[in-house]
Design a protein around this motif. Sequence first.
Motif, mmCIF file in Angstrom:
data_model
loop_
_atom_site.group_PDB
_atom_site.id
_atom_site.type_symbol
_atom_site.label_atom_id
_atom_site.label_comp_id
_atom_site.label_asym_id
_atom_site.label_seq_id
_atom_site.Cartn_x
_atom_site.Cartn_y
_atom_site.Cartn_z
ATOM 1 N N GLY A 600 0.805 -1.213 0.000
ATOM 2 C CA GLY A 600 0.000 0.000 0.000
ATOM 3 C C GLY A 600 0.835 1.259 0.000
ATOM 4 O O GLY A 600 0.579 2.201 -0.769
ATOM 5 N N GLN A 601 1.855 1.293 0.850
ATOM 6 C CA GLN A 601 2.719 2.477 0.919
ATOM 7 C C GLN A 601 3.464 2.682 -0.397
ATOM 8 O O GLN A 601 3.619 3.814 -0.878
ATOM 9 C CB GLN A 601 3.720 2.316 2.071
ATOM 10 C CG GLN A 601 3.105 2.327 3.458
ATOM 11 C CD GLN A 601 2.713 3.738 3.929
ATOM 12 O OE1 GLN A 601 2.673 4.685 3.163
ATOM 13 N NE2 GLN A 601 2.430 3.855 5.219
ATOM 14 N N ARG A 604 1.053 4.011 -3.115
ATOM 15 C CA ARG A 604 0.710 5.403 -2.833
ATOM 16 C C ARG A 604 1.878 6.314 -3.197
ATOM 17 O O ARG A 604 1.673 7.404 -3.749
ATOM 18 C CB ARG A 604 0.354 5.556 -1.353
ATOM 19 C CG ARG A 604 -0.004 6.999 -0.988
ATOM 20 C CD ARG A 604 -0.424 7.128 0.463
ATOM 21 N NE ARG A 604 -0.740 8.510 0.793
ATOM 22 C CZ ARG A 604 -1.184 8.918 1.983
ATOM 23 N NH1 ARG A 604 -1.389 8.024 2.943
ATOM 24 N NH2 ARG A 604 -1.439 10.192 2.213
ATOM 25 N N SER A 636 -5.267 -4.838 -5.515
ATOM 26 C CA SER A 636 -5.644 -4.022 -4.351
ATOM 27 C C SER A 636 -6.923 -4.527 -3.703
ATOM 28 O O SER A 636 -7.264 -4.108 -2.595
ATOM 29 C CB SER A 636 -5.817 -2.550 -4.760
ATOM 30 O OG SER A 636 -6.873 -2.382 -5.691
ATOM 31 N N TYR A 648 -6.995 1.108 0.202
ATOM 32 C CA TYR A 648 -7.189 2.260 1.095
ATOM 33 C C TYR A 648 -6.183 3.366 0.770
ATOM 34 O O TYR A 648 -6.521 4.560 0.767
ATOM 35 C CB TYR A 648 -7.038 1.830 2.554
ATOM 36 C CG TYR A 648 -8.149 0.941 3.055
ATOM 37 C CD1 TYR A 648 -9.356 1.481 3.513
ATOM 38 C CD2 TYR A 648 -8.007 -0.440 3.072
ATOM 39 C CE1 TYR A 648 -10.381 0.667 3.981
ATOM 40 C CE2 TYR A 648 -9.026 -1.269 3.536
ATOM 41 C CZ TYR A 648 -10.208 -0.706 3.986
ATOM 42 O OH TYR A 648 -11.223 -1.512 4.439
ATOM 43 N N GLN A 649 -4.945 2.971 0.489
ATOM 44 C CA GLN A 649 -3.921 3.963 0.161
ATOM 45 C C GLN A 649 -4.188 4.607 -1.213
ATOM 46 O O GLN A 649 -3.927 5.801 -1.401
ATOM 47 C CB GLN A 649 -2.533 3.319 0.189
ATOM 48 C CG GLN A 649 -2.078 2.854 1.554
ATOM 49 C CD GLN A 649 -1.693 4.022 2.462
ATOM 50 O OE1 GLN A 649 -2.216 5.128 2.370
ATOM 51 N NE2 GLN A 649 -0.729 3.784 3.348
ATOM 52 N N ARG A 652 -6.692 7.303 -0.702
ATOM 53 C CA ARG A 652 -6.073 8.515 -0.157
ATOM 54 C C ARG A 652 -5.273 9.250 -1.227
ATOM 55 O O ARG A 652 -5.331 10.477 -1.350
ATOM 56 C CB ARG A 652 -5.171 8.157 1.023
ATOM 57 C CG ARG A 652 -5.911 7.543 2.202
ATOM 58 C CD ARG A 652 -4.971 7.265 3.377
ATOM 59 N NE ARG A 652 -5.682 6.671 4.499
ATOM 60 C CZ ARG A 652 -5.575 5.400 4.875
ATOM 61 N NH1 ARG A 652 -4.748 4.593 4.222
ATOM 62 N NH2 ARG A 652 -6.260 4.935 5.896
ATOM 63 N N ALA A 653 -4.513 8.489 -2.028
ATOM 64 C CA ALA A 653 -3.644 9.118 -3.025
ATOM 65 C C ALA A 653 -4.425 9.743 -4.174
ATOM 66 O O ALA A 653 -3.950 10.680 -4.814
ATOM 67 C CB ALA A 653 -2.650 8.087 -3.563
#
Length: 660
Positions: A600-601, A604, A636, A648-649, A652-653
């Motif tokens: 995820g990180q 993003r 994902s 989820y990331q 956000r992105a």
Amino acid sequence: MAIAGASAQSQTYVLDKGWEFSQAGSNEWMSARVPGTVHQDLLDHGRLPDPFYGMNELKVQWVEKEDWLYRTVFTVTADQLKSDAAWLTFEGLDTYADVYLNGSLLLKADNMFVGHKLAVKDVLREGENRLMIRFRSPVEETAPQWDTDGFNYPADNDHSEKRMSVYTRKAPYSYGWDWGIRLATSGIWRPVKLTFCNGAAIDDFFVRQQEVTEQVAKVDNQLEINNVISTPKEAQVKVVYAYGEQADTLTRTVVLQPGKNSLSMPAWIEKPHLWMPNGWGDPVLYTFTATVSVDGKEVASREEAIGLRSIRVVMEDDKDGKSFYFEVNGKPMFAKGSNYIPGDALLPNMTGERYARLFEDIRAANMNMVRVWGGGIYEDDRFYEEADRNGILVWQDFIFACTTYPHDPTFLKRVSEEAVYNMRRLRNHASLAMWCGNNEIYEGMRYWGWKDKYSPVVWKEMTEGYDVLFRQLLPELVAANDPGRFYMHGSPYEANWGRPESWKIADSHNWGTWYGQKPFESLDTEIPRFMSEYGFQAFPEMKTIRMFASPEDYELESPVMNAHQKASIGNFLIKKTMALYYKVPEKFEDLIYAGLILQGQGMRHGIEAHRRHRPYCMGSLPWQLNDSWPVVSWSSIDYYGNWKAMHYQIRRAFAPVLVD
């Protein structure tokens, strides 16, 4: 038979009841699902173990080598036989299928992606009618082609000793992929319908959008009307287009000649309500209804949901190289999306509810685009309907991926039929943004060492075949059948992730953080004009792992985990990259959790880098959105619809406003 829908003079029935199937030569008949696949029918009767569990994939491979029979009996009344015409429609037969009705061979099908509408009035009988389909093994059917070619195509997905998937117009992913199970299915994978018609039928209704602005939408309602009687007949044709309480009607009186009649009915819609991508406004859909009346009675009707919009793909030379972006309703759009693979290894298991949930998840992650990848299928109508309703643009690949293909006359004929059928089926959808010839074939030919594996004669055939298929045949068919829609020969257009000079040219697939084993920070500087693929793997969460493995299998390199890890360097690379950012856990469950966070990180990080470089970079489509079975992959969302940390990331992105 269950009635699917009817007008005053026509009736359509779905033939979905009373089906049986049998292995050829066994004479043992069992109940079958239609639509369905032979694998699912065998599962229903306990004749196969769950292929998704443990290492059962190996135990089901025998199915693809056998022929299978499907049959049903349906009743036709004397009144129905008095109809002017009757058609039996197969929306999808997978793949080599001989169709028999009442002793008559109606069809020898050879393409999973083509529907068939067969005139059967002269074959039907009052009372019982017997329908049988023989499905021939997709691997045995193509064995002579492989034998006479004498070499393996570079089809990396097909790990068989004899790679025969390239010869068959069948979903490539069903032969396996680096995230996919091998289930080379057979069966009636889309509905079968029986239609009785009097007077006339509307065979096609294309609302061609010639110009759309905020001031006016100029459309041409193009109809193909089939006069099914043997004499000319005067008819009244109406087209009604409406949104809310706003409605207008076009009316024309015509003389329909026997057989096919083409009719154009242009319209101007003042101050149209425009269809908007997710995040821009409402994806407004008008209802366009066409009707044909003869002697004052409506004999045919057809309805289409139409979103009025303009979509232009801007791929032009500029000071930096060659641009690539989508312009919607006259405004540049940063593409926020993902890559979609088929939602199930057993395609008929994809229900309307699953499609609806999929697009809820797409929209919830602030996406406005999804790329339908070329190793899968031309998706179900419900997929594009959901895309229309949710304001999601669709980048549609033709179904070719990661290998060269034949280009003999028989193969080209099949491709032509497939392309025309699917363009005519999908071209009314507001969401359909472009056609792309293939996935990664041109890149593979230039950079993956294929040339060194083949003789000069064979390689010359392969390069010529690429031009014939993707630079000649398909663009000509797009221009003729879906005029105005953008076409590109392949993705990536020219770029290669190992050659920085190529990132300035159109779209790119950057696999540096995977095959290149680079850190995620490399995405800060490896900026393309449009990123159409990039990704990093993670296991699904533990509740999904428990669906295919037992506690004794909870080790990274256990046989079961390796059976659900199709990428050769996958587990090694997950741990290697994890060590760059975290302490690598020793406990299996903790390692799974950390891997989800890592994926995820990382994704993003890439999305934010791409957004920072707008307008030089105008799109970010991570690989991949979903899974076709429970597996370790780049997705994902896992097979059961659970969001990984990556989704989820991504949400956000892709937020409308992002502070970096």
